[in-house]
Motif scaffolding. Structure first.
Motif: not given
Length: 338
Positions: A155-174
């Motif tokens: 995984f690289e920080t330039t990768d697309n991260v627009d598809h979280p699969i848990s609310l925890y992940a979504a909160s961290k992307k937020s």
């Protein structure tokens, strides 16, 4: 420096506090000490920093350490905006290291509101206080979970991260998006760290290392999801702390980008079955295994590319799985008097 570390009674937060104090910094530790896992472990970590349990139980009260003259602790939730503002006013922090969050991918399916309160509302309070109190640098915990269904490894920080699969992940992307906005609008530096499967002494009881060791010693079966077809970038706590502290200590230059994201991991991916075999060898116990399907919110493989962190901060993850597991087992047996 005068540093606020949130999540100070947590696994990573405790170790970061100790490292900063050993290096001579002034640290205020903050934690709400919730009951996501047994509070006794959190109080035990604080006791290692000289904070007595009876005093640490009181909310919104600064407690001085009996071991470290430059450490004090306050039991406080990030979502308490008035108390947070008062804390920033009184202590004039230079750096904030935000490691407080409601953790756990699977628990976010059971209690989603806890993630909104702590990880969204709480993080907003951190950002807003950093703006109003002219904090030089906010270092904060993100997660490898933001990579979601990403299949490209490492995984690289330039990768697309627009598809979280848990609310925890979504909160961290937020959190990353919110930090970007505040850095852009108000000009203070924010550095997000995507942690990869951290393990080691004083670790969390909901993590694989702890769960497997505990079950094996009790003679209980261990739960192996996706029938064992999982890989993780297991990262030893000392390597994580080394990276976090280097980022905190590096002076903020006026001409550098204000917003940055880094992976912080071991730069390797280990099969879960190999990880279990290493624990079995260290304990001299053959695990009873219960094979289960993939859990909702889980991902098959994680692997961190840490080249940016190596080049910018000379980050050096060098603790092998065998050494890390040995140290964890030694701590576990000593702490639980086995």
């Amino acid at each position: 420096m005068n540093i606020l570390v949130t999540g100070a009674a947590g696994f990573i937060g405790y170790h970061v506090c100790k490292s900063l104090l050993d290096k001579g910094h002034r640290v205020v530790g903050l934690d709400n000490i919730n009951d996501y896992y047994p509070r006794s472990l959190k109080f035990s970590r604080l006791e290692q920093l000289g904070i007595e349990e009876d005093k640490a139980k009181n909310f919104n009260t600064i407690v001085e350490s009996g071991t470290y003259p430059d450490f004090s602790f306050i039991r406080l939730g990030l979502e308490d905006s008035a108390s947070m503002d008062k804390l920033f006013n009184e202590h004039k922090f230079e750096i904030v290291c935000n490691l407080a969050a409601q953790a756990g991918v699977r628990y976010s399916l059971e209690n989603p509101s806890a993630y909104i309160e702590s990880n969204i509302v709480g993080f907003f309070n951190i950002l807003d206080n950093c703006k109003r109190h002219e904090i030089k640098h906010l270092v904060y915990a993100s997660s490898s979970s933001v990579y979601g269904l990403n299949k490209k490894v490492p995984f690289e920080t330039t990768d697309n991260v627009d598809h979280p699969i848990s609310l925890y992940a979504a909160s961290k992307k937020s959190n990353e998006l919110m930090a970007h906005t505040y850095s852009h609008l108000y000009g203070f530096k924010t550095t997000g760290l995507r942690f990869f499967t951290v393990y080691g002494p004083w670790g969390r009881p909901d993590m694989a290392m702890f769960l497997f060791t505990n079950a094996m010693l009790k003679g209980d079966p261990i739960k192996i999801f996706n029938n064992g077809d999982l890989e993780r970038d297991f990262t030893y706590i000392d390597d994580i702390v080394n990276g976090v502290v280097r980022i905190i200590e590096k002076p903020v230059a006026d001409d550098e980008p204000k917003y940055k994201i880094f992976n912080i991991g071991n730069n390797d991916s280990v099969k879960l079955t190999d990880f279990i075999e290493t624990i079995e060898k260290e304990l001299n116990i053959e695990a009873k295994k219960e094979y289960l399907p993939m859990q909702p919110g889980d991902v098959k493989k994680t692997w961190a590319n840490v080249d940016d962190l190596v080049s910018e901060y000379n980050y050096e993850p060098n603790t092998s799985i065998s050494v890390g597991i040995k140290r964890f087992v030694e701590w576990f047996k000593a702490y639980y008097k086995i």
